[in-house]
Write a protein that holds these residues in place. Structure first.
Motif, PDB file in Angstrom:
ATOM      1  N   ALA A 122       0.168  -1.562   0.050  1.00  0.00           N
ATOM      2  CA  ALA A 122       0.405  -0.282   0.138  1.00  0.00           C
ATOM      3  C   ALA A 122       0.961   1.563  -0.042  1.00  0.00           C
ATOM      4  N   ALA A 123       2.273   1.208   1.330  1.00  0.00           N
ATOM      5  CA  ALA A 123       2.753   2.035   1.020  1.00  0.00           C
ATOM      6  C   ALA A 123       3.514   2.059  -0.397  1.00  0.00           C
ATOM      7  N   ILE A 124       3.845   1.373  -0.942  1.00  0.00           N
ATOM      8  CA  ILE A 124       5.325   0.872  -2.186  1.00  0.00           C
ATOM      9  C   ILE A 124       4.455   2.216  -3.198  1.00  0.00           C
ATOM     10  N   TYR A 125       2.727   1.469  -3.603  1.00  0.00           N
ATOM     11  CA  TYR A 125       1.960   1.874  -5.327  1.00  0.00           C
ATOM     12  C   TYR A 125       0.645   2.595  -4.885  1.00  0.00           C
ATOM     13  N   ASP A 126       0.806   3.142  -3.248  1.00  0.00           N
ATOM     14  CA  ASP A 126       0.445   3.987  -2.673  1.00  0.00           C
ATOM     15  C   ASP A 126      -1.141   3.895  -3.318  1.00  0.00           C
ATOM     16  N   PHE A 127      -1.923   3.403  -1.780  1.00  0.00           N
ATOM     17  CA  PHE A 127      -3.376   2.572  -2.481  1.00  0.00           C
ATOM     18  C   PHE A 127      -3.876   2.913  -0.871  1.00  0.00           C
ATOM     19  N   TRP A 128      -4.707   2.383  -0.915  1.00  0.00           N
ATOM     20  CA  TRP A 128      -5.355   2.611   0.220  1.00  0.00           C
ATOM     21  C   TRP A 128      -5.655   0.937   0.347  1.00  0.00           C
ATOM     22  N   HIS A 129      -5.613   0.276   1.916  1.00  0.00           N
ATOM     23  CA  HIS A 129      -5.800  -1.682   2.053  1.00  0.00           C
ATOM     24  C   HIS A 129      -6.406  -1.449   3.109  1.00  0.00           C
ATOM     25  N   LEU A 130      -7.812  -2.263   2.801  1.00  0.00           N
ATOM     26  CA  LEU A 130      -8.978  -2.681   3.477  1.00  0.00           C
ATOM     27  C   LEU A 130      -8.259  -4.024   3.408  1.00  0.00           C
ATOM     28  N   GLY A 131      -8.179  -5.057   4.644  1.00  0.00           N
ATOM     29  CA  GLY A 131      -8.087  -6.437   4.379  1.00  0.00           C
ATOM     30  C   GLY A 131      -9.273  -6.652   5.196  1.00  0.00           C
ATOM     31  N   THR A 132     -10.163  -7.958   5.019  1.00  0.00           N
ATOM     32  CA  THR A 132     -10.665  -8.440   5.763  1.00  0.00           C
ATOM     33  C   THR A 132     -10.362  -9.941   6.140  1.00  0.00           C
ATOM     34  N   ILE A 133     -10.523 -10.076   8.410  1.00  0.00           N
ATOM     35  CA  ILE A 133     -10.593 -11.029   8.789  1.00  0.00           C
ATOM     36  C   ILE A 133     -12.250 -11.429   9.543  1.00  0.00           C
ATOM     37  N   GLN A 134     -12.228 -12.583   9.819  1.00  0.00           N
ATOM     38  CA  GLN A 134     -13.592 -13.323  10.878  1.00  0.00           C
ATOM     39  C   GLN A 134     -12.936 -13.440  11.911  1.00  0.00           C
ATOM     40  N   VAL A 135     -14.219 -12.951  12.612  1.00  0.00           N
ATOM     41  CA  VAL A 135     -14.111 -12.295  13.949  1.00  0.00           C
ATOM     42  C   VAL A 135     -13.949 -13.851  14.627  1.00  0.00           C
ATOM     43  N   SER A 136     -12.974 -13.914  16.226  1.00  0.00           N
ATOM     44  CA  SER A 136     -12.987 -15.358  16.807  1.00  0.00           C
ATOM     45  C   SER A 136     -14.058 -16.065  17.422  1.00  0.00           C
ATOM     46  N   GLN A 137     -14.065 -17.131  18.305  1.00  0.00           N
ATOM     47  CA  GLN A 137     -14.956 -17.160  19.177  1.00  0.00           C
ATOM     48  C   GLN A 137     -14.851 -16.685  20.457  1.00  0.00           C
ATOM     49  N   GLU A 138     -13.904 -15.562  20.231  1.00  0.00           N
ATOM     50  CA  GLU A 138     -13.577 -14.381  22.064  1.00  0.00           C
ATOM     51  C   GLU A 138     -14.945 -13.521  21.400  1.00  0.00           C
ATOM     52  N   GLY A 139     -15.087 -13.229  20.411  1.00  0.00           N
ATOM     53  CA  GLY A 139     -16.071 -12.301  20.217  1.00  0.00           C
ATOM     54  C   GLY A 139     -18.000 -12.926  19.425  1.00  0.00           C
ATOM     55  N   PHE A 140     -17.793 -14.172  19.654  1.00  0.00           N
ATOM     56  CA  PHE A 140     -19.134 -14.976  19.256  1.00  0.00           C
ATOM     57  C   PHE A 140     -20.311 -13.792  20.512  1.00  0.00           C
ATOM     58  N   ASN A 141     -21.263 -13.879  19.869  1.00  0.00           N
ATOM     59  CA  ASN A 141     -22.528 -13.345  20.256  1.00  0.00           C
ATOM     60  C   ASN A 141     -22.086 -12.417  21.020  1.00  0.00           C
ATOM     61  N   MET A 142     -21.887 -11.272  20.378  1.00  0.00           N
ATOM     62  CA  MET A 142     -20.632  -9.330  20.736  1.00  0.00           C
ATOM     63  C   MET A 142     -21.178  -8.801  19.750  1.00  0.00           C
ATOM     64  N   LEU A 143     -21.852  -7.662  20.216  1.00  0.00           N
ATOM     65  CA  LEU A 143     -22.020  -6.606  18.809  1.00  0.00           C
ATOM     66  C   LEU A 143     -20.933  -6.193  19.035  1.00  0.00           C
ATOM     67  N   TYR A 144     -19.637  -5.303  20.468  1.00  0.00           N
ATOM     68  CA  TYR A 144     -18.362  -4.784  20.053  1.00  0.00           C
ATOM     69  C   TYR A 144     -17.191  -6.252  20.510  1.00  0.00           C
ATOM     70  N   PRO A 145     -16.938  -6.825  19.306  1.00  0.00           N
ATOM     71  CA  PRO A 145     -15.869  -8.239  20.169  1.00  0.00           C
ATOM     72  C   PRO A 145     -14.691  -6.380  20.684  1.00  0.00           C
ATOM     73  N   PRO A 146     -13.738  -7.295  21.371  1.00  0.00           N
ATOM     74  CA  PRO A 146     -12.315  -6.936  21.135  1.00  0.00           C
ATOM     75  C   PRO A 146     -11.825  -7.208  20.203  1.00  0.00           C
ATOM     76  N   LEU A 147     -10.376  -5.985  20.144  1.00  0.00           N
ATOM     77  CA  LEU A 147      -9.471  -6.016  19.462  1.00  0.00           C
ATOM     78  C   LEU A 147      -8.705  -7.587  19.360  1.00  0.00           C
ATOM     79  N   SER A 148      -8.700  -8.125  19.967  1.00  0.00           N
ATOM     80  CA  SER A 148      -7.647  -9.608  20.508  1.00  0.00           C
ATOM     81  C   SER A 148      -8.789 -10.683  19.411  1.00  0.00           C
ATOM     82  N   ALA A 149      -9.915 -10.421  19.459  1.00  0.00           N
ATOM     83  CA  ALA A 149     -11.083 -11.136  18.905  1.00  0.00           C
ATOM     84  C   ALA A 149     -10.583 -11.002  17.077  1.00  0.00           C
ATOM     85  N   MET A 150     -10.135 -11.589  16.511  1.00  0.00           N
ATOM     86  CA  MET A 150      -9.549 -11.619  15.400  1.00  0.00           C
ATOM     87  C   MET A 150      -9.395 -12.628  15.287  1.00  0.00           C
TER      88      MET A 150
END
Length: 211
Positions: A122-150
């Motif tokens: 993103a820095a080399i080619y001058d673009f914004w990067h938006l990546g996606t990842i699933q929420v882990s079991q730690e963040g299940f059934n929560m409206l606001y999962p913590p940062l560690s729930a990746m």
């Protein structure tokens, strides 16, 4: 982050899960705010593409490219070819790292290397990067999962991010369309504004609207 030069450059959507045609359908639903049945009707009348183009600017302003099984070097060549101003990488952890000799994906070392590589591109080619990842079991059934729930990461991916946008949901049937959106990590907050924000939205899947 400074805004990249977007003139004449597309948004590149790298699909790593499912078929690209499903993403295209969702893009059309979002742009036209129409359900699938109505879109089919308009497509037969050759009216759908002009409606989509009127919203996004051109038919190839958003380019959907499958990258199933590709490594970071192959992804880099795709980015070089399209010269995007923004890149969305669907299920970023499934991109293979260059040092990954076993072919396995989503282990901790692999994840951190791939996310860090995308940050560098993103820095080399001058673009914004938006990546996606699933929420882990730690963040299940929560409206606001913590940062560690990746999924498969407690700290590794998190160190490569400027902004983390988490989406949570509840399992109760009456909350089927309720989503929680939060920013547990935000290095882009303006002076005087809170870095962590929490909002609740209602999701309308038929037309991909968030209210």
């Amino acid at each position: 982050k400074e805004q990249p030069d977007i003139a004449g450059r597309p948004l590149l959507y790298l699909v790593n899960e499912g078929k690209g045609s499903r993403i295209v359908t969702r893009l059309y639903q979002t742009a036209t705010r129409l359900p699938r049945s109505k879109m089919i009707e308009l497509s037969r009348e050759r009216k759908l593409e002009p409606m989509y183009e009127a919203v996004v600017g051109s038919l190839d302003a958003i380019r959907v490219v499958p990258i199933h099984g590709k490594n970071i070097s192959q992804v880099m060549r795709i980015i070089e070819q399209h010269k995007p101003y923004a890149v969305i990488s669907d299920m970023t952890g499934r991109i293979r790292a260059m040092s990954n000799k076993t072919g396995g994906m989503n282990d901790i070392g692999q994840l951190e290397e791939v996310w860090d590589s995308m940050r560098e591109l993103a820095a080399i080619y001058d673009f914004w990067h938006l990546g996606t990842i699933q929420v882990s079991q730690e963040g299940f059934n929560m409206l606001y999962p913590p940062l560690s729930a990746m999924q498969n990461s407690k700290t590794g991916i998190q160190t490569t991010l400027d902004l983390a946008i988490m989406m949570g949901a509840l399992s109760a049937p009456e909350a089927a369309y309720l989503r929680g959106i939060s920013t547990p990590k935000n290095k882009l907050a303006r002076s005087g504004c809170p870095s962590e924000n929490k909002v609740q939205v209602l999701f309308e899947p038929e037309v991909n609207e968030w209210q």
